[in-house]
Design a protein around this motif. Sequence first.
Motif, PDB file in Angstrom:
ATOM      1  N   LEU A 113       0.850  -1.183   0.000  1.00 58.49           N
ATOM      2  CA  LEU A 113       0.000   0.000   0.000  1.00 58.49           C
ATOM      3  C   LEU A 113       0.885   1.232   0.000  1.00 58.49           C
ATOM      4  O   LEU A 113       1.748   1.390   0.866  1.00 58.49           O
ATOM      5  N   ASP A 114       0.672   2.102  -0.969  1.00 56.04           N
ATOM      6  CA  ASP A 114       1.489   3.300  -1.125  1.00 56.04           C
ATOM      7  C   ASP A 114       0.879   4.434  -0.303  1.00 56.04           C
ATOM      8  O   ASP A 114      -0.218   4.902  -0.583  1.00 56.04           O
ATOM      9  N   LEU A 115       1.599   4.872   0.736  1.00 54.73           N
ATOM     10  CA  LEU A 115       1.120   5.956   1.588  1.00 54.73           C
ATOM     11  C   LEU A 115       1.415   7.322   0.999  1.00 54.73           C
ATOM     12  O   LEU A 115       0.837   8.318   1.435  1.00 54.73           O
ATOM     13  N   GLY A 116       2.335   7.399   0.035  1.00 54.92           N
ATOM     14  CA  GLY A 116       2.745   8.700  -0.469  1.00 54.92           C
ATOM     15  C   GLY A 116       3.672   9.372   0.518  1.00 54.92           C
ATOM     16  O   GLY A 116       3.884   8.904   1.631  1.00 54.92           O
ATOM     17  N   SER A 117       4.229  10.495   0.129  1.00 53.03           N
ATOM     18  CA  SER A 117       5.195  11.200   0.968  1.00 53.03           C
ATOM     19  C   SER A 117       4.729  12.590   1.382  1.00 53.03           C
ATOM     20  O   SER A 117       5.471  13.329   2.016  1.00 53.03           O
ATOM     21  N   GLY A 118       3.498  12.969   1.042  1.00 48.62           N
ATOM     22  CA  GLY A 118       3.007  14.298   1.373  1.00 48.62           C
ATOM     23  C   GLY A 118       2.449  14.381   2.783  1.00 48.62           C
ATOM     24  O   GLY A 118       2.316  13.386   3.497  1.00 48.62           O
ATOM     25  N   ALA A 126      -5.374   3.799   5.362  1.00 49.77           N
ATOM     26  CA  ALA A 126      -4.533   2.708   4.881  1.00 49.77           C
ATOM     27  C   ALA A 126      -4.394   1.616   5.935  1.00 49.77           C
ATOM     28  O   ALA A 126      -4.379   0.425   5.611  1.00 49.77           O
ATOM     29  N   TRP A 127      -4.338   2.026   7.208  1.00 50.08           N
ATOM     30  CA  TRP A 127      -4.211   1.042   8.282  1.00 50.08           C
ATOM     31  C   TRP A 127      -5.472   0.191   8.393  1.00 50.08           C
ATOM     32  O   TRP A 127      -5.397  -1.020   8.582  1.00 50.08           O
ATOM     33  N   ARG A 128      -6.645   0.825   8.262  1.00 51.30           N
ATOM     34  CA  ARG A 128      -7.889   0.061   8.292  1.00 51.30           C
ATOM     35  C   ARG A 128      -7.954  -0.925   7.126  1.00 51.30           C
ATOM     36  O   ARG A 128      -8.412  -2.055   7.283  1.00 51.30           O
ATOM     37  N   THR A 129      -7.490  -0.486   5.962  1.00 48.99           N
ATOM     38  CA  THR A 129      -7.458  -1.384   4.796  1.00 48.99           C
ATOM     39  C   THR A 129      -6.566  -2.589   5.069  1.00 48.99           C
ATOM     40  O   THR A 129      -6.912  -3.726   4.735  1.00 48.99           O
ATOM     41  N   ALA A 130      -5.410  -2.334   5.680  1.00 50.43           N
ATOM     42  CA  ALA A 130      -4.488  -3.425   5.992  1.00 50.43           C
ATOM     43  C   ALA A 130      -5.105  -4.404   6.984  1.00 50.43           C
ATOM     44  O   ALA A 130      -5.046  -5.623   6.793  1.00 50.43           O
ATOM     45  N   LEU A 131      -5.725  -3.888   8.049  1.00 51.33           N
ATOM     46  CA  LEU A 131      -6.320  -4.774   9.058  1.00 51.33           C
ATOM     47  C   LEU A 131      -7.502  -5.546   8.506  1.00 51.33           C
ATOM     48  O   LEU A 131      -7.742  -6.700   8.908  1.00 51.33           O
ATOM     49  N   ASP A 132      -8.269  -4.940   7.573  1.00 52.42           N
ATOM     50  CA  ASP A 132      -9.421  -5.626   6.988  1.00 52.42           C
ATOM     51  C   ASP A 132      -9.011  -6.861   6.198  1.00 52.42           C
ATOM     52  O   ASP A 132      -9.826  -7.768   5.990  1.00 52.42           O
ATOM     53  N   MET A 133      -7.768  -6.900   5.757  1.00 50.75           N
ATOM     54  CA  MET A 133      -7.279  -8.073   5.017  1.00 50.75           C
ATOM     55  C   MET A 133      -6.934  -9.234   5.941  1.00 50.75           C
ATOM     56  O   MET A 133      -6.626 -10.319   5.471  1.00 50.75           O
ATOM     57  N   ARG A 134      -6.961  -8.999   7.253  1.00 50.23           N
ATOM     58  CA  ARG A 134      -6.594 -10.007   8.260  1.00 50.23           C
ATOM     59  C   ARG A 134      -5.221 -10.628   7.946  1.00 50.23           C
ATOM     60  O   ARG A 134      -5.084 -11.847   7.815  1.00 50.23           O
ATOM     61  N   PRO A 135      -4.190  -9.783   7.838  1.00 52.17           N
ATOM     62  CA  PRO A 135      -2.869 -10.314   7.467  1.00 52.17           C
ATOM     63  C   PRO A 135      -2.196 -11.020   8.629  1.00 52.17           C
ATOM     64  O   PRO A 135      -2.510 -10.789   9.799  1.00 52.17           O
ATOM     65  N   ASN A 136      -1.248 -11.872   8.290  1.00 49.09           N
ATOM     66  CA  ASN A 136      -0.414 -12.490   9.310  1.00 49.09           C
ATOM     67  C   ASN A 136       0.698 -11.552   9.772  1.00 49.09           C
ATOM     68  O   ASN A 136       1.186 -11.666  10.899  1.00 49.09           O
TER      69      ASN A 136
END
Length: 262
Positions: A113-118, A126-136
Amino acid sequence: AIREALGQQECEGRKYQFRLKAVPTLLGQLLHVHFFLDRAEDGLATLGYLPEQVDALNAMLSGRPGLLVLVGPTGPAAEFHQLTLARALSTQGSLVVCLQRRVQYREELLVQLDLGSGEGVDFAAAWRTALDMRPNAIVIEDVRSEIDALLQGVSAGAVVVGQVNAHSTREALLRLLGTDIDSARFARSMLGAVELLSLRRLCPHCRQTRGAEGEAAEFFGRDAMLGVARGCEQCGDGYLGHRTFFCVWLGDDLASWLPVAR
């Protein structure tokens, strides 16, 4: 507007990725191509870890959920280090999500996931998207003030790997503990830390060796041979380039002084 594209190319049996950037100018369009060698076969040992350190890291990353802190300056070397750790996790059958300030290199086995630099980066989304994937596992390129999110990821059952731009492990942990968090909870979540050390390399053209004496002999043993910088036309002061070393801290060692450090 500046336009970018990522692609892959195979040349003489080796795989490459490339980033093509098109920049408009008064004289026309300027094209900039940056090639990245695909090093999918590389492992932790190729980074410079000792065999004992590789075993310790594998034990940390394949065990319980927790937080592994990477300490050192950000940049291409740190990014490659993070991706190699993420790849090692993904080869164990884990779903790994990487949150990067700017994706420079695409890895097929990872979710990036690209957070950008601005300044307007919506890290929470982006964090909610990551957690929704239930990653290891979740890898964060540059931890700034997101320590609560890191602990939230640990509570969700993930191994969280976070890069902190600091000169030492103690400085990094003190910075994280400086936020409004429960230090005891933070200590319980710690799997360990990896400190990246960049040391000047003795010039191979003029370096000399001598036997260990005094404190060096007590530390390394009297049979140890130590390098000595001399200086020559190639280097000037006896050093040429840098070498990278890793210091691996175990979670139990860190937890013993974390609450006190606050």
